[in-house]
Design an enzyme around this catalytic site. Sequence first.
Site, short mmCIF file in Angstrom:
data_model
loop_
_atom_site.label_atom_id
_atom_site.label_comp_id
_atom_site.label_asym_id
_atom_site.label_seq_id
_atom_site.Cartn_x
_atom_site.Cartn_y
_atom_site.Cartn_z
N GLY A 193 57.29 -9.52 37.84
CA GLY A 193 56.84 -8.07 37.19
C GLY A 193 56.84 -6.94 37.62
N SER A 194 57.76 -6.66 38.59
CA SER A 194 57.93 -6.24 39.85
C SER A 194 59.27 -4.91 38.65
CB SER A 194 59.29 -5.88 40.55
OG SER A 194 60.26 -6.19 40.58
N ASN A 195 59.55 -4.68 37.80
CA ASN A 195 61.00 -4.38 36.92
C ASN A 195 59.51 -3.41 35.65
OD1 ASN A 195 63.17 -3.35 37.42
ND2 ASN A 195 63.30 -5.23 37.29
N ASN B 51 68.79 -5.49 28.36
CA ASN B 51 68.38 -6.15 29.69
C ASN B 51 68.97 -5.37 30.44
OD1 ASN B 51 67.29 -8.65 30.70
ND2 ASN B 51 70.15 -9.14 31.12
N HIS C 183 69.74 -6.92 34.85
CA HIS C 183 70.59 -7.38 35.61
C HIS C 183 71.12 -7.14 37.34
CE1 HIS C 183 72.50 -11.52 35.74
NE2 HIS C 183 73.53 -10.80 36.26
N MET D 154 63.82 -14.40 31.62
CA MET D 154 64.51 -15.94 31.91
C MET D 154 65.51 -17.11 31.08
SD MET D 154 65.02 -14.70 34.92
CE MET D 154 66.05 -15.97 35.65
N ARG D 155 64.88 -16.09 30.18
CA ARG D 155 65.07 -16.55 28.75
C ARG D 155 66.52 -16.34 27.42
NH1 ARG D 155 63.47 -21.07 27.09
NH2 ARG D 155 61.39 -21.16 28.34
N LEU D 156 67.45 -17.26 27.72
CA LEU D 156 68.42 -16.27 26.34
C LEU D 156 67.59 -16.02 25.12
CD1 LEU D 156 71.70 -18.53 26.35
CD2 LEU D 156 71.83 -16.01 27.05
N ILE D 157 67.96 -14.93 24.40
CA ILE D 157 67.53 -14.38 23.48
C ILE D 157 67.95 -15.04 22.21
CG2 ILE D 157 66.94 -12.10 21.81
CD1 ILE D 157 65.29 -12.49 24.30
#
Length: 189
Positions: free
Chosen positions: A14-16, A109, A111, A92-95
């Site tokens: 959760g740094s972002n 997002n 990256h 870490m999951r595709l929407i």
Amino acid sequence: MTKPKIAVFASGSGSNYQAIFEAIEKGELICDLALLITDQPSAKVIEKAQDNNTAYAAFQLSDYATKADFESAVLEQLRSYKVDWIILAGYMRLIGPTLLQAYERKIINIHPSLLPAFPGLDAIGQAFQAGVKVTGVTIHYVDEGMDTGKIIAQEPVRISSNSNKQHLQEQIQRIEHQLYPETIQQVIT
């Protein structure tokens, strides 16, 4: 005028999420952080959300018959908080289609590479293995692909000859924590 409401989606430390929360606290990002969504009930980001009094919900895909059912449950939660924007921050999951249709061009997002280079998992490791001299950070809209949406912002990071993966990750995170709140502010207003 009412402030836009965002939900941060995160799977890890959760740094972002924390950088976004702090930017809101400082008045640099004008929105309400309505909700944290995680797909990992033991993720460290939950502790940060608790410390910051951010509402949160954890959903595990394995608790649902299909990905559509999973996303429908998430969508119900988002609607109950009247969320306007979804901000992916180490999610870490595709929407899938359920959320993509409900939040068309309202999902962003971040990256850790200069897309289209090094999409997917371990972009920093991919950059190291490829021996590139420059990598960076990309913020983009989310579409049905993996890290393929329209690019909103990018910032390069030079890889020095004596750099290691840990050092590069720290450099990239410093840029992410500044660039992401700034870019979110530009996009949501």
